[in-house]
Structure formats: C-alpha cells, structure tokens
Design a protein around this motif. Sequence first.
Motif, PDB file in Angstrom:
ATOM      1  N   TYR A 262     156.852  84.138 -68.034  1.00 27.14           N
ATOM      2  CA  TYR A 262     157.743  83.005 -68.286  1.00 27.14           C
ATOM      3  C   TYR A 262     158.785  83.382 -69.336  1.00 27.14           C
ATOM      4  O   TYR A 262     159.973  83.075 -69.205  1.00 27.14           O
ATOM      5  N   LEU A 263     158.357  84.077 -70.399  1.00 28.14           N
ATOM      6  CA  LEU A 263     159.299  84.535 -71.423  1.00 28.14           C
ATOM      7  C   LEU A 263     160.305  85.524 -70.847  1.00 28.14           C
ATOM      8  O   LEU A 263     161.479  85.498 -71.212  1.00 28.14           O
ATOM      9  N   GLU A 264     159.846  86.401 -69.963  1.00 30.29           N
ATOM     10  CA  GLU A 264     160.769  87.356 -69.339  1.00 30.29           C
ATOM     11  C   GLU A 264     161.856  86.624 -68.568  1.00 30.29           C
ATOM     12  O   GLU A 264     163.033  87.001 -68.622  1.00 30.29           O
ATOM     13  N   ASP A 265     161.482  85.568 -67.861  1.00 27.88           N
ATOM     14  CA  ASP A 265     162.444  84.768 -67.111  1.00 27.88           C
ATOM     15  C   ASP A 265     163.438  84.083 -68.055  1.00 27.88           C
ATOM     16  O   ASP A 265     164.651  84.079 -67.817  1.00 27.88           O
ATOM     17  N   ILE A 266     162.936  83.515 -69.131  1.00 25.79           N
ATOM     18  CA  ILE A 266     163.800  82.840 -70.105  1.00 25.79           C
ATOM     19  C   ILE A 266     164.746  83.841 -70.763  1.00 25.79           C
ATOM     20  O   ILE A 266     165.948  83.607 -70.880  1.00 25.79           O
ATOM     21  N   PHE A 267     164.216  84.983 -71.174  1.00 27.20           N
ATOM     22  CA  PHE A 267     165.049  85.973 -71.856  1.00 27.20           C
ATOM     23  C   PHE A 267     166.062  86.613 -70.918  1.00 27.20           C
ATOM     24  O   PHE A 267     167.119  87.057 -71.356  1.00 27.20           O
ATOM     25  N   SER A 268     165.767  86.629 -69.642  1.00 29.15           N
ATOM     26  CA  SER A 268     166.752  87.095 -68.669  1.00 29.15           C
ATOM     27  C   SER A 268     167.968  86.180 -68.686  1.00 29.15           C
ATOM     28  O   SER A 268     169.122  86.647 -68.689  1.00 29.15           O
ATOM     29  N   ALA A 269     167.740  84.880 -68.721  1.00 28.01           N
ATOM     30  CA  ALA A 269     168.835  83.913 -68.794  1.00 28.01           C
ATOM     31  C   ALA A 269     169.570  84.020 -70.130  1.00 28.01           C
ATOM     32  O   ALA A 269     170.805  83.944 -70.171  1.00 28.01           O
ATOM     33  N   LEU A 270     168.838  84.220 -71.207  1.00 18.46           N
ATOM     34  CA  LEU A 270     169.461  84.352 -72.525  1.00 18.46           C
ATOM     35  C   LEU A 270     170.303  85.630 -72.610  1.00 18.46           C
ATOM     36  O   LEU A 270     171.355  85.650 -73.254  1.00 18.46           O
ATOM     37  N   ARG A 271     169.852  86.688 -71.948  1.00 19.05           N
ATOM     38  CA  ARG A 271     170.604  87.940 -71.916  1.00 19.05           C
ATOM     39  C   ARG A 271     171.888  87.776 -71.111  1.00 19.05           C
ATOM     40  O   ARG A 271     172.954  88.247 -71.519  1.00 19.05           O
TER      41      ARG A 271
ATOM     42  N   ALA B 284     173.566  85.114 -70.797  1.00 15.34           N
ATOM     43  CA  ALA B 284     174.455  84.296 -71.629  1.00 15.34           C
ATOM     44  C   ALA B 284     174.913  85.057 -72.874  1.00 15.34           C
ATOM     45  O   ALA B 284     175.643  84.496 -73.705  1.00 15.34           O
ATOM     46  N   GLU B 285     174.468  86.289 -73.017  1.00 11.48           N
ATOM     47  CA  GLU B 285     174.829  87.170 -74.122  1.00 11.48           C
ATOM     48  C   GLU B 285     174.409  86.626 -75.490  1.00 11.48           C
ATOM     49  O   GLU B 285     175.097  86.800 -76.483  1.00 11.48           O
ATOM     50  N   LEU B 286     173.253  85.971 -75.517  1.00  7.19           N
ATOM     51  CA  LEU B 286     172.689  85.511 -76.783  1.00  7.19           C
ATOM     52  C   LEU B 286     171.747  86.555 -77.365  1.00  7.19           C
ATOM     53  O   LEU B 286     171.519  86.587 -78.583  1.00  7.19           O
ATOM     54  N   VAL B 287     171.165  87.390 -76.492  1.00  4.12           N
ATOM     55  CA  VAL B 287     170.279  88.480 -76.919  1.00  4.12           C
ATOM     56  C   VAL B 287     170.659  89.756 -76.166  1.00  4.12           C
ATOM     57  O   VAL B 287     171.298  89.698 -75.115  1.00  4.12           O
ATOM     58  N   THR B 288     170.257  90.882 -76.758  1.00  5.39           N
ATOM     59  CA  THR B 288     170.395  92.165 -76.066  1.00  5.39           C
ATOM     60  C   THR B 288     169.016  92.782 -75.987  1.00  5.39           C
ATOM     61  O   THR B 288     168.141  92.504 -76.821  1.00  5.39           O
ATOM     62  N   SER B 289     168.818  93.634 -74.999  1.00  2.00           N
ATOM     63  CA  SER B 289     167.512  94.262 -74.841  1.00  2.00           C
ATOM     64  C   SER B 289     167.635  95.755 -75.086  1.00  2.00           C
ATOM     65  O   SER B 289     168.667  96.363 -74.822  1.00  2.00           O
ATOM     66  N   THR B 290     166.557  96.316 -75.612  1.00  3.10           N
ATOM     67  CA  THR B 290     166.444  97.748 -75.835  1.00  3.10           C
ATOM     68  C   THR B 290     165.205  98.204 -75.086  1.00  3.10           C
ATOM     69  O   THR B 290     164.121  97.638 -75.269  1.00  3.10           O
TER      70      THR B 290
ATOM     71  N   LEU C 232     168.980  89.541 -81.471  1.00  2.00           N
ATOM     72  CA  LEU C 232     170.033  88.540 -81.351  1.00  2.00           C
ATOM     73  C   LEU C 232     171.393  89.225 -81.356  1.00  2.00           C
ATOM     74  O   LEU C 232     171.584  90.230 -82.042  1.00  2.00           O
ATOM     75  N   THR C 233     172.334  88.696 -80.605  1.00  2.00           N
ATOM     76  CA  THR C 233     173.692  89.250 -80.589  1.00  2.00           C
ATOM     77  C   THR C 233     174.555  88.644 -81.691  1.00  2.00           C
ATOM     78  O   THR C 233     175.628  89.155 -81.974  1.00  2.00           O
ATOM     79  N   ARG C 234     174.084  87.559 -82.292  1.00  2.97           N
ATOM     80  CA  ARG C 234     174.814  86.881 -83.360  1.00  2.97           C
ATOM     81  C   ARG C 234     173.874  86.629 -84.523  1.00  2.97           C
ATOM     82  O   ARG C 234     172.659  86.618 -84.371  1.00  2.97           O
ATOM     83  N   ALA C 235     174.461  86.366 -85.654  1.00  3.26           N
ATOM     84  CA  ALA C 235     173.668  85.982 -86.821  1.00  3.26           C
ATOM     85  C   ALA C 235     173.060  84.606 -86.563  1.00  3.26           C
ATOM     86  O   ALA C 235     173.663  83.781 -85.862  1.00  3.26           O
ATOM     87  N   PRO C 236     171.867  84.334 -87.100  1.00  4.36           N
ATOM     88  CA  PRO C 236     171.221  83.025 -86.882  1.00  4.36           C
ATOM     89  C   PRO C 236     172.095  81.832 -87.278  1.00  4.36           C
ATOM     90  O   PRO C 236     172.018  80.788 -86.654  1.00  4.36           O
ATOM     91  N   ARG C 237     172.954  81.990 -88.265  1.00  7.19           N
ATOM     92  CA  ARG C 237     173.813  80.869 -88.676  1.00  7.19           C
ATOM     93  C   ARG C 237     174.937  80.599 -87.679  1.00  7.19           C
ATOM     94  O   ARG C 237     175.598  79.573 -87.750  1.00  7.19           O
ATOM     95  N   GLU C 238     175.168  81.551 -86.752  1.00  5.39           N
ATOM     96  CA  GLU C 238     176.228  81.396 -85.751  1.00  5.39           C
ATOM     97  C   GLU C 238     175.693  80.975 -84.381  1.00  5.39           C
ATOM     98  O   GLU C 238     176.467  80.818 -83.440  1.00  5.39           O
ATOM     99  N   LEU C 239     174.405  80.790 -84.271  1.00  7.59           N
ATOM    100  CA  LEU C 239     173.784  80.471 -82.990  1.00  7.59           C
ATOM    101  C   LEU C 239     173.189  79.070 -83.060  1.00  7.59           C
ATOM    102  O   LEU C 239     172.303  78.795 -83.876  1.00  7.59           O
ATOM    103  N   THR C 240     173.682  78.167 -82.210  1.00  5.95           N
ATOM    104  CA  THR C 240     173.211  76.778 -82.248  1.00  5.95           C
ATOM    105  C   THR C 240     172.104  76.549 -81.222  1.00  5.95           C
ATOM    106  O   THR C 240     171.981  77.283 -80.239  1.00  5.95           O
ATOM    107  N   VAL C 241     171.329  75.522 -81.459  1.00  4.24           N
ATOM    108  CA  VAL C 241     170.268  75.135 -80.536  1.00  4.24           C
ATOM    109  C   VAL C 241     170.881  74.746 -79.184  1.00  4.24           C
ATOM    110  O   VAL C 241     170.321  75.068 -78.135  1.00  4.24           O
ATOM    111  N   ALA C 242     172.043  74.108 -79.202  1.00  6.58           N
ATOM    112  CA  ALA C 242     172.698  73.711 -77.952  1.00  6.58           C
ATOM    113  C   ALA C 242     173.033  74.934 -77.098  1.00  6.58           C
ATOM    114  O   ALA C 242     172.865  74.899 -75.876  1.00  6.58           O
ATOM    115  N   GLN C 243     173.490  76.018 -77.720  1.00  7.40           N
ATOM    116  CA  GLN C 243     173.809  77.233 -76.967  1.00  7.40           C
ATOM    117  C   GLN C 243     172.562  77.815 -76.308  1.00  7.40           C
ATOM    118  O   GLN C 243     172.603  78.259 -75.158  1.00  7.40           O
TER     119      GLN C 243
END
Length: 169
Positions: A41-50, A52-58, A67-78
């Motif tokens: 389930y997390l893999e599916d969620i993180f696929s969507a987050l990736r 949307a360019e909110l996270v990157t994978s290694t 995270l692709t942004r600092a926590p202060r630049e990332l909103t719950v709505a995004q």
Amino acid sequence: MRLTTRGKLAVTAITDLALHSHGQPVPLPAISARQGVSLSYLEDIFSALRRAELVTSTRGPGGGYTLTRAPRELTVAQIVTAAEAALAAPGSPRAGGSEDMTAELWASFQSRVMDYLQSITVADLLARHVATRSTAAVSLPARRAARPARQTPAPQVPNSVFALGLTPL
C-alpha cells in the motif's frame, strides 16, 4: 479532492519520512514497520507522490525515499492532492436533481477544507510531534510519582481465597 484513508496515510508517511530522513533516504519497509501499514500500500502511495514530484527515490543498498522540498515548503494539501489523484474518477458531476440544490454548500465546504490543509506544512506537523513527545516524556515520571503506594494486606488477613476458608470467623 476526496479525503480518504489513502490521503491520511500519505500525510503520515511523509511526516515519518521527514522525521527520520536526517539527509539520507528512508526505506519504505522502515516506514511500513513504524506506521503499521502494508508495504504494498505504501509503495502505491509513494508511486503517486513520486509522480507529483514530492519525493524522489534512490535504488539499491541504502536506498529509499527523500523529500524534494524542505518540510516548511510542503503543505498537507499538496500531499493529499497527490495521493488522491490516482483515485480521481473521470467524468463530470451529474446535472439536475437534488445535487444542484446543495452544490454551493459542498463547494464552499471543499474550499474551506483546502484552505485549512494549505495552511499546515510538514514542518508544522513535525513541530507538533516533537512537542507532544517532549510533553509525554515529562509527564510520565509525574504520573508515576502521583500513583499511590502499593498497599499490602494488614497482618492476620488472608491474602487468598483459599486462605480465607481456613480462617476462623
């Protein structure tokens, strides 16, 4: 946008990722174990987050997500919007009927929810988590001290049901 368990878990997982990253990728199995969520389930969620360019994978040993942004630049709505995007049903709302009578109500509600979620960042969630943990750590010894001392039975009083039957009344 719909608010579902998927969106809630996405926010929880991103907050966990931000809390445990320390500049290094965080593997999904670690988040899965800490949050008690299925890895698939997390893999599916993180696929969507990736996407949307909110996270990157290694990939590879020591890999995971960052995270692709600092926590202060990332909103719950995004986060919620990105997680729920995969669930968005194609098509337009039905015309006519009782839905038109309350459409303005639900549009207003949706707007207020989005405004609220836009006002909260991952940094805010981390600050609340840290404050909650420090409050819990401080109050734990206080609760132990406030607990009354364990009482022992008075002398000559049986301390079991079996001994009670042997005592003369």
